[in-house]
Write an enzyme that holds these catalytic residues in place. Structure first.
Site, mmCIF file in Angstrom:
data_model
loop_
_atom_site.group_PDB
_atom_site.id
_atom_site.type_symbol
_atom_site.label_atom_id
_atom_site.label_comp_id
_atom_site.label_asym_id
_atom_site.label_seq_id
_atom_site.Cartn_x
_atom_site.Cartn_y
_atom_site.Cartn_z
ATOM 1 N N PHE A 61 0.814 -1.221 0.000
ATOM 2 C CA PHE A 61 0.000 0.000 0.000
ATOM 3 C C PHE A 61 0.848 1.272 0.000
ATOM 4 O O PHE A 61 0.329 2.388 0.008
ATOM 5 C CB PHE A 61 -1.001 -0.013 1.153
ATOM 6 C CG PHE A 61 -2.265 -0.816 0.862
ATOM 7 C CD1 PHE A 61 -2.448 -1.444 -0.366
ATOM 8 C CD2 PHE A 61 -3.275 -0.933 1.806
ATOM 9 C CE1 PHE A 61 -3.600 -2.180 -0.650
ATOM 10 C CE2 PHE A 61 -4.442 -1.653 1.536
ATOM 11 C CZ PHE A 61 -4.608 -2.278 0.311
ATOM 12 N N ASP A 302 -0.033 -10.039 -4.164
ATOM 13 C CA ASP A 302 1.195 -9.249 -4.310
ATOM 14 C C ASP A 302 0.887 -7.949 -5.066
ATOM 15 O O ASP A 302 1.660 -7.525 -5.929
ATOM 16 C CB ASP A 302 2.308 -10.039 -5.010
ATOM 17 C CG ASP A 302 3.660 -9.340 -4.909
ATOM 18 O OD1 ASP A 302 3.790 -8.372 -4.146
ATOM 19 O OD2 ASP A 302 4.596 -9.763 -5.627
HETATM 20 O O1 DOR Z 1 7.395 -7.600 -8.119
HETATM 21 C C1 DOR Z 1 7.442 -7.287 -6.949
HETATM 22 N N1 DOR Z 1 7.150 -6.053 -6.551
HETATM 23 N N2 DOR Z 1 7.791 -8.200 -6.059
HETATM 24 C C2 DOR Z 1 7.993 -7.893 -4.774
HETATM 25 O O2 DOR Z 1 8.285 -8.770 -4.018
HETATM 26 C C3 DOR Z 1 7.899 -6.499 -4.324
HETATM 27 C C4 DOR Z 1 6.981 -5.751 -5.179
HETATM 28 C C5 DOR Z 1 7.014 -4.267 -4.975
HETATM 29 O O3 DOR Z 1 7.089 -3.824 -3.816
HETATM 30 O O4 DOR Z 1 6.890 -3.538 -5.953
HETATM 31 ZN ZN ZN Z 2 7.789 -10.443 -2.821
#
Ligand code: DOR
Ligand code: ZN
Length: 419
Positions: A61, A302
């Site tokens: 977030f 995610d």
């Molecule tokens: O692709 C990703 N983006 N993997 C992650 O583990 C972190 C995330 C991010 O915070 O943008």
């Molecule tokens: Zn991750």
């Protein structure tokens, strides 16, 4: 409030029947036939599924620090639009949530949200992988788990120490499993697509070796751990193996990893770049097998918002991550249920009660007495993915037609999203 005529699916009790729901003081008062009753708020859910509000244990977030991508309130809007009433935010903010002050600030803001927003704290100070945070005090203050998500932890000895502490505190640890020493450019699978692009990508063995290490450490310590966004077929097999030995190892998979493959990078560029990357059709098939045989018990998005500017330019330099809250349920319905891999009950179980249990959260069910956190959707109605409540729109699914249209999201008896 009364919700009438819906098909209620409650995975925590395996209930699947046409029944009405009576809600009072934000709680589920009773399930039964209330056709004779009227209330000042009556929702007709005819033709729709009525399920527990969805639970996502992996969202970003971005507050504090990166609120041009998302903030706690817009993230919550996005979650509500996707049918989620409970989410767990990650700690890779700026400052990182590795101290009491930042944790307090974030928790206070989360209380203003229209859905239930929880947070983990970082596992190591500054995500440096050198020193553990004060797990006990951060847990007491309200962190419901610990992870350096985004940054893999190389120091096995420190992981062992963390697991012993986590077991004592009865909190789960989650791990982003990608050993950087086997990675060229993160976010794109090392394989035929990376070859075409003339780059060295992220190998699946980088995930496998870390899943193997942490699985074995979990087995030996008895700690509860969660393998985040599993992407490699070998890693799925490893989780199946370690579960068979009795370890408390859980795995989450994202809707994108069960829906699409590395080929999407050729079509969508940076909108299909995330860590760990989309992999091969073989990996995807083994993920689906893992979902079917319950090796993978949790679906988590995610949700990783990035601005349009950040996602433009040279692919290698763009940040990894895609948003996911608003398409998660429909990707599950379209790519798992409609094609016969999972029943709706199984899909919803992995999006409600299973993730709730991992984090000891009191949600994810429609049992009498529980909070009236509910999603109402039509599994057969399709829609075009085109715009989002999220501040960002970095999704490779824009332009796709998906099944499963959300009609209402209700949190503690209040409508927080209506379509
Ligand atoms: O692709 C990703 N983006 N993997 C992650 O583990 C972190 C995330 C991010 O915070 O943008
Ligand atoms: Zn991750």
């Amino acid at each position: 409030m009364i919700i009438k005529n819906g098909r209620v699916i409650n995975p925590s009790t395996n209930q699947d029947e046409l029944v009405d729901i009576l809600i009072e003081d934000g709680k589920i008062k009773a399930l039964g036939d209330f056709s004779h009753m009227e209330d000042n708020q009556t929702i007709d859910a005819k033709g729709c599924i009525v399920a527990p509000g969805l639970v996502d244990i992996h969202v970003h977030f971005r507050e504090p620090g990166f609120t041009h991508k998302e903030d706690i309130l817009t993230g919550s809007e996005s979650a509500a639009a996707g049918g989620f009433t409970t989410v767990v935010a990650m700690a890779n903010t700026n400052p990182i949530i590795d101290n009491e002050e930042t944790l307090k600030l974030v928790l206070d803001k989360m209380k203003e949200s229209k859905i239930n927003v929880h947070t983990v704290a970082a596992l190591t100070k500054g995500f440096k992988g050198q020193e553990l945070v004060d797990m006990e005090s951060l847990h007491k203050l309200g962190a419901i788990g610990f992870t350096d998500d985004g940054i893999p932890i190389n120091n096995g000895k420190l992981i062992l120490e963390a697991m012993l502490k986590a077991k004592e505190l009865n909190v789960p640890l989650s791990f982003h499993e990608e050993d950087p020493s086997f990675i060229g450019i993160a976010g794109i699978n090392e394989g035929k697509v990376s070859k075409k692009l003339g780059i060295k990508g992220a190998t699946s063995v980088s995930e496998d070796v870390m899943v193997a290490r942490d699985s074995m450490l979990a087995l030996s310590t008895g700690a509860t751990i969660d393998i985040q966004h599993i992407s490699s077929g070998n890693a799925v097999d490893m989780v199946r193996f370690i579960k068979g030995l009795g370890a408390n190892v859980f795995a989450e998979v994202t809707p994108h990893h069960f829906s699409i493959t590395e080929e999407a990078v050729l079509e969508h560029g940076a909108l299909a770049k995330m860590n760990p990357p989309l992999r091969t059709e073989k990996d995807r098939a083994r993920i689906i097998q893992g979902l079917k045989d319950n090796t993978i018990e949790i679906i988590a998005t995610d949700h990783a918002p990035h601005s349009a500017e950040e996602k433009t330019g040279e692919l290698a330099k763009t940040p990894s991550g895609i948003i996911g809250l608003e398409t998660a349920l429909s990707l599950g319905i379209t790519n798992q249920v409609k094609v016969g891999h999972l029943s709706l009950m199984e899909l919803l179980r992995k999006m409600t009660i299973n993730p709730a249990k991992l984090y000891n959260l009191d949600c994810g069910t429609l049992n009498v007495g529980s909070n009236a956190d509910i999603v109402i959707f039509n599994e057969d109605e399709s829609y075009l993915v085109e715009e989002f409540k999220s501040k960002s729109s970095n999704s490779p699914f824009i332009g796709q037609t998906l099944y499963g249209k959300i009609k209402y999201t209700i949190c503690k008896g209040k409508i927080v999203y209506k379509n």
